[in-house]
Design a protein around this motif. Structure first.
Motif, short mmCIF file in Angstrom:
data_model
loop_
_atom_site.label_atom_id
_atom_site.label_comp_id
_atom_site.label_asym_id
_atom_site.label_seq_id
_atom_site.Cartn_x
_atom_site.Cartn_y
_atom_site.Cartn_z
N GLU A 1 -4.57 1.87 7.87
CA GLU A 1 -3.82 3.10 8.10
C GLU A 1 -4.06 4.10 6.98
O GLU A 1 -4.05 3.74 5.79
CB GLU A 1 -2.32 2.78 8.18
CG GLU A 1 -1.43 3.99 8.33
CD GLU A 1 0.05 3.65 8.22
OE1 GLU A 1 0.86 4.59 8.22
OE2 GLU A 1 0.38 2.45 8.13
N ARG A 2 -4.30 5.35 7.33
CA ARG A 2 -4.56 6.39 6.34
C ARG A 2 -3.24 6.87 5.73
O ARG A 2 -2.35 7.31 6.44
CB ARG A 2 -5.29 7.58 6.97
CG ARG A 2 -6.68 7.22 7.48
CD ARG A 2 -7.62 6.85 6.35
NE ARG A 2 -8.94 6.48 6.84
CZ ARG A 2 -9.90 5.99 6.08
NH1 ARG A 2 -9.67 5.79 4.80
NH2 ARG A 2 -11.07 5.67 6.59
N TYR B 1 -11.19 -0.66 -3.42
CA TYR B 1 -9.93 -0.05 -3.01
C TYR B 1 -8.93 -1.15 -2.68
O TYR B 1 -9.30 -2.29 -2.38
CB TYR B 1 -10.14 0.84 -1.79
CG TYR B 1 -10.95 2.08 -2.05
CD1 TYR B 1 -10.35 3.21 -2.62
CD2 TYR B 1 -12.31 2.12 -1.75
CE1 TYR B 1 -11.09 4.36 -2.86
CE2 TYR B 1 -13.06 3.27 -1.98
CZ TYR B 1 -12.44 4.38 -2.55
OH TYR B 1 -13.17 5.51 -2.79
N ASP C 1 0.83 -1.20 0.00
CA ASP C 1 0.00 0.00 0.00
C ASP C 1 0.86 1.26 0.00
O ASP C 1 0.64 2.19 -0.78
CB ASP C 1 -0.96 -0.01 1.19
CG ASP C 1 -0.27 -0.28 2.53
OD1 ASP C 1 0.87 -0.79 2.54
OD2 ASP C 1 -0.87 0.03 3.57
N THR D 1 -3.20 9.15 0.08
CA THR D 1 -4.33 8.83 -0.77
C THR D 1 -4.62 7.35 -0.59
O THR D 1 -3.74 6.58 -0.18
CB THR D 1 -4.04 9.16 -2.25
OG1 THR D 1 -5.23 9.00 -3.03
CG2 THR D 1 -2.95 8.27 -2.81
N ARG D 2 -5.84 6.94 -0.86
CA ARG D 2 -6.23 5.53 -0.70
C ARG D 2 -6.07 4.83 -2.04
O ARG D 2 -6.81 5.11 -3.00
CB ARG D 2 -7.67 5.42 -0.22
CG ARG D 2 -8.08 4.01 0.19
CD ARG D 2 -9.51 3.99 0.73
NE ARG D 2 -9.92 2.65 1.11
CZ ARG D 2 -11.16 2.30 1.43
NH1 ARG D 2 -12.12 3.22 1.44
NH2 ARG D 2 -11.46 1.06 1.75
N THR E 1 -6.89 -0.99 -0.09
CA THR E 1 -6.75 -1.06 1.36
C THR E 1 -8.13 -1.02 2.00
O THR E 1 -9.09 -0.50 1.42
CB THR E 1 -5.91 0.10 1.90
OG1 THR E 1 -6.48 1.34 1.45
CG2 THR E 1 -4.46 0.00 1.41
N ASP F 1 -11.21 -0.11 4.70
CA ASP F 1 -11.70 1.18 5.16
C ASP F 1 -11.20 1.54 6.55
O ASP F 1 -11.26 2.71 6.95
CB ASP F 1 -13.24 1.22 5.12
CG ASP F 1 -13.89 0.12 5.96
OD1 ASP F 1 -13.17 -0.67 6.61
OD2 ASP F 1 -15.13 0.05 5.96
N ASP F 2 -10.69 0.54 7.28
CA ASP F 2 -10.14 0.83 8.61
C ASP F 2 -8.61 0.69 8.64
O ASP F 2 -8.01 0.60 9.70
CB ASP F 2 -10.77 -0.08 9.67
CG ASP F 2 -10.57 -1.56 9.36
OD1 ASP F 2 -10.10 -1.90 8.26
OD2 ASP F 2 -10.92 -2.39 10.23
#
Length: 678
Positions: A528-529, A521, A85, A532-533, A523, A525-526
């Motif tokens: 690591e931010r 996506y 990611d 950008t996703r 990654t 939804d929970d």
């Protein structure tokens, strides 16, 4: 203070003794950069990367360079295989800024992770100048740096966006993709494009399925020619089996010597399916030797498959693998040495460095006289024994969930085809039997390891090492490849637990990774931010997460009859269809799955007391259309939905064939079954 000594990643451990004050990827590193008000230097690579080693030796092991890095930056080391990611986000930034990407990747970012300058390998002198320039710009031109970073984030956000055009992936689109590949095909050398040339495994899988559906001789010929060219070239290890990452030339002669698990898993599927469809002797041999390579060289007993073998041996690329005519004579004697030099294209001038040659198969021996083949195999055995006394490349023992999933699926297919096409009177029948035994054990080890170690509280973890799971969360490709592998294990073993596990992973993917437009996506939804996703729909070295999850959804829907998974697969594939039409070379796995959906896929259940030797099972496997699922066992066998409520007619073995949840009449003869599959 270097903080990598406790890392689980072999790549990070390679840098644990650097004088650079490395941090692993963590929130604390960025907090430290904010506290010191300095940029973050993010260095991304992987253990088998030759130029990563070069940059480490030139710069990261140098006290003076390390001092510059430590004074003006917080330095973060990332294993791209452990954190795909992170790699995806910054690789997109690197490509946006430079027009190209690769590893080692060098990124300068603000303390919030926003990239503002990116590159790849820098020689020491250039790297020293770059460090000074970036440090000066951060101090004296901060506003310009921040504007640059904001522009990069905006660019990569658009590149990774979901919510674009959608369209059904129709027969016309898939035919157009096959035509596009044919137009880009290297008629002389096989494959696509020039140097460096990568094995186009996913495109070849697609073309094989396209040939099955359409009968296209062109699609089949592209696969046969490319497979023969790769197998006879230096890309293929002529002694131990397995394939290198890519060829540095356009004709497969000199490889970049690293051997990756994912390449060999995907190529095993290609050669296995080519063997199934054509009976080709070369494809049979290469499939066997690739399965043996996976089992012998990459499998870790009681665990899964290691990630890679290094490109270098003792700091020299290819040292283990290359030969001179004199070395051949030294090992084999004068007469066999000359025979081997002629057979493997070893010359005094050499094809590699310093007068050495990479072994390639310069003569056609698969269809040669049996005496020639026996001599060839005897020479191979003696050379391999001698080569084993040389220093060997390092192995990256990290177990990556997605890549192990690819290997499990490939070996499961190989096992089925090897049993189907077994020829007890063949000259190497004992060798084939031995390979199937060890490959089967390695495959089951890997599947059990993923189920027991990588699935934690119902969620997948990306990596493990020495039976200890790492912290990085699984990404979409992990869920897709592992779920598809568990579906393959269900078909091979008839055990319901593998199907249950696959369903659990797919439910997590649908709940945590799905995008509003029907795509996915990369990654959760929970997770690591990041800045950008990521949501990359294109297939590159490995299947895109989106392609992988669609493949698993299709197989699971066919095995269970649960239509919502099929509907999710259709929606997700529709988000890739517009790309398939324009960029066939980068959507090979999506197109492969598209062929399965267009085919049905077929659901074939054989009610029998002999799931291994029944002629109906053999016919089902031999004539299975693209993407078909096949299960065999007793009626109402627990945990096997396709066998539920399906009796043996008149007490005879019975085959049930459905397509897209619509079923034909049950049949009890091979002839009737083949007719239904034709």
């Amino acid at each position: 203070m270097n903080r990598l000594a406790d890392a689980t990643s072999p790549y990070l451990l390679q840098h644990a003794d650097n004088p650079v004050d490395w941090w692993p990827w963590c929130d604390e590193a960025f907090a430290e950069a904010k506290r010191r008000d300095v940029p973050v230097l993010i260095s991304v690579g992987y253990a088998a990367c030759h130029w990563c080693h070069v940059m480490a030796h030139e710069s990261f092991e140098n006290e003076g360079v390390a001092q510059l890095m430590n004074d003006d930056f917080v330095c973060v080391k990332v294993d791209r295989e452990e954190r795909p990611d992170v790699d995806a986000v910054y690789m997109t930034a690197t490509q946006a800024m430079t027009g190209q990407g690769g590893w080692p990747m060098t990124v300068f970012a603000t303390p919030d992770g926003t990239p503002f300058f990116c590159g790849t390998y820098f020689p020491r002198a250039n790297f020293i100048r770059l460090l000074g320039s970036v440090a000066t710009a951060w101090r004296d031109q901060r506003e310009a740096v921040l504007r640059q970073g904001a522009a990069v984030v905006e660019a990569i956000g658009g590149a990774q966006a979901v919510g674009g055009l959608t369209a059904p992936l129709t027969a016309e689109l898939l035919d157009a993709a096959a035509d596009q590949l044919a137009s880009e095909y290297d008629e002389t050398n096989g494959g696509f494009g020039g140097a460096p040339k990568f094995p186009p495994h996913m495109n070849l899988l697609f073309l094989l399925r396209h040939h099955q559906r359409t009968g296209s001789p062109r699609s089949l010929e592209i696969v046969r020619h490319t497979c023969e060219a790769m197998a006879r070239g230096g890309l293929h290890d002529q002694l131990a089996g397995g394939f290198a990452r890519y060829s540095v030339d356009g004709h497969w002669t000199v490889p970049h010597f690293e051997k990756m698990l994912y390449d060999n898993a995907l190529l095993l599927r290609v050669y296995t399916q080519l063997w199934r469809l054509t009976g080709d002797r070369l494809a049979r041999r290469v499939a066997r030797d690739t399965a043996r390579f996976l089992a012998d060289e990459l499998h870790r007993a009681g665990e899964g498959f290691a990630s890679a073998l290094d490109a270098d041996t003792e700091g020299v690329e290819g040292r283990t693998y290359v030969w001179t005519p004199a070395q051949l004579v030294e090992v084999l004697g004068e007469e066999d040495g000359r025979f081997a030099a002629d057979l493997f294209g070893v010359t005094e001038e050499g094809t590699f460095e310093h007068g050495t040659s990479v072994l390639r198969l310069a003569r056609d021996v698969d269809d040669a006289d049996p005496a020639v083949r026996r001599r060839w195999q005897e020479v191979v055995g003696r050379l391999l024994a001698a080569r084993d006394t040389r220093a060997q490349p390092a192995r990256d023992d990290k177990v990556v969930a997605a890549w192990n999933g690819l290997a499990i699926t490939a070996i499961a297919e190989f096992q089925q085809v090897a049993a189907l096409l077994a020829t007890p009177d063949d000259e190497d029948a004992n060798l084939m039997e031995g390979v199937t035994i060890v490959a089967d054990g390695a495959m089951r080890d890997a599947a059990e390891h993923l189920a027991a170690v990588h699935v934690v509280d119902g969620r997948l973890r990306r990596v493990s090492r020495d039976k200890v799971v790492g912290e990085p969360a699984g990404v979409l490709e992990d869920y897709g490849c592992v779920a598809e592998a568990f579906c393959a294990m269900h078909q091979l073993t008839g055990e319901g637990r593998w199907l249950v596990l696959a369903g659990q992973l797919l439910d997590v993917a649908l709940a945590r990774f799905a995008a509003p437009d029907g795509g996915f996506y990369d990654t959760a939804d929970d997770a690591e931010r990041l800045v950008t996703r990521p949501a990359d729909p294109t297939d590159n070295a490995t299947p895109a997460g989106r392609s992988a999850i669609v493949a698993a959804l299709v197989a699971y829907a066919a095995l269970t009859g649960e239509t919502r998974y099929r509907e999710a697969a259709d929606k997700a594939l529709s988000t890739v269809a517009p790309i398939v039409a324009r960029h066939a070379r980068f959507t090979g796995y999506a197109a492969t799955v598209g062929e399965a959906l267009l085919s049905g896929p077929y659901e074939i259940a054989v009610v029998t007391d002999d799931p291994v030797g029944d002629p109906l099972v053999a016919a089902a496997l031999r004539h299975a259309p693209p993407g078909a699922v096949v299960v065999a066992g007793s009626a109402d066998q627990p945990g096997v939905p396709l066998l539920a409520d399906r009796p043996a007619l008149g007490g005879r073995p019975t085959a049930y064939v459905c397509r897209g949840f619509v079923c034909d009449r049950p049949v009890t003869t091979v002839e009737d079954l083949v007719a239904q599959l034709s």
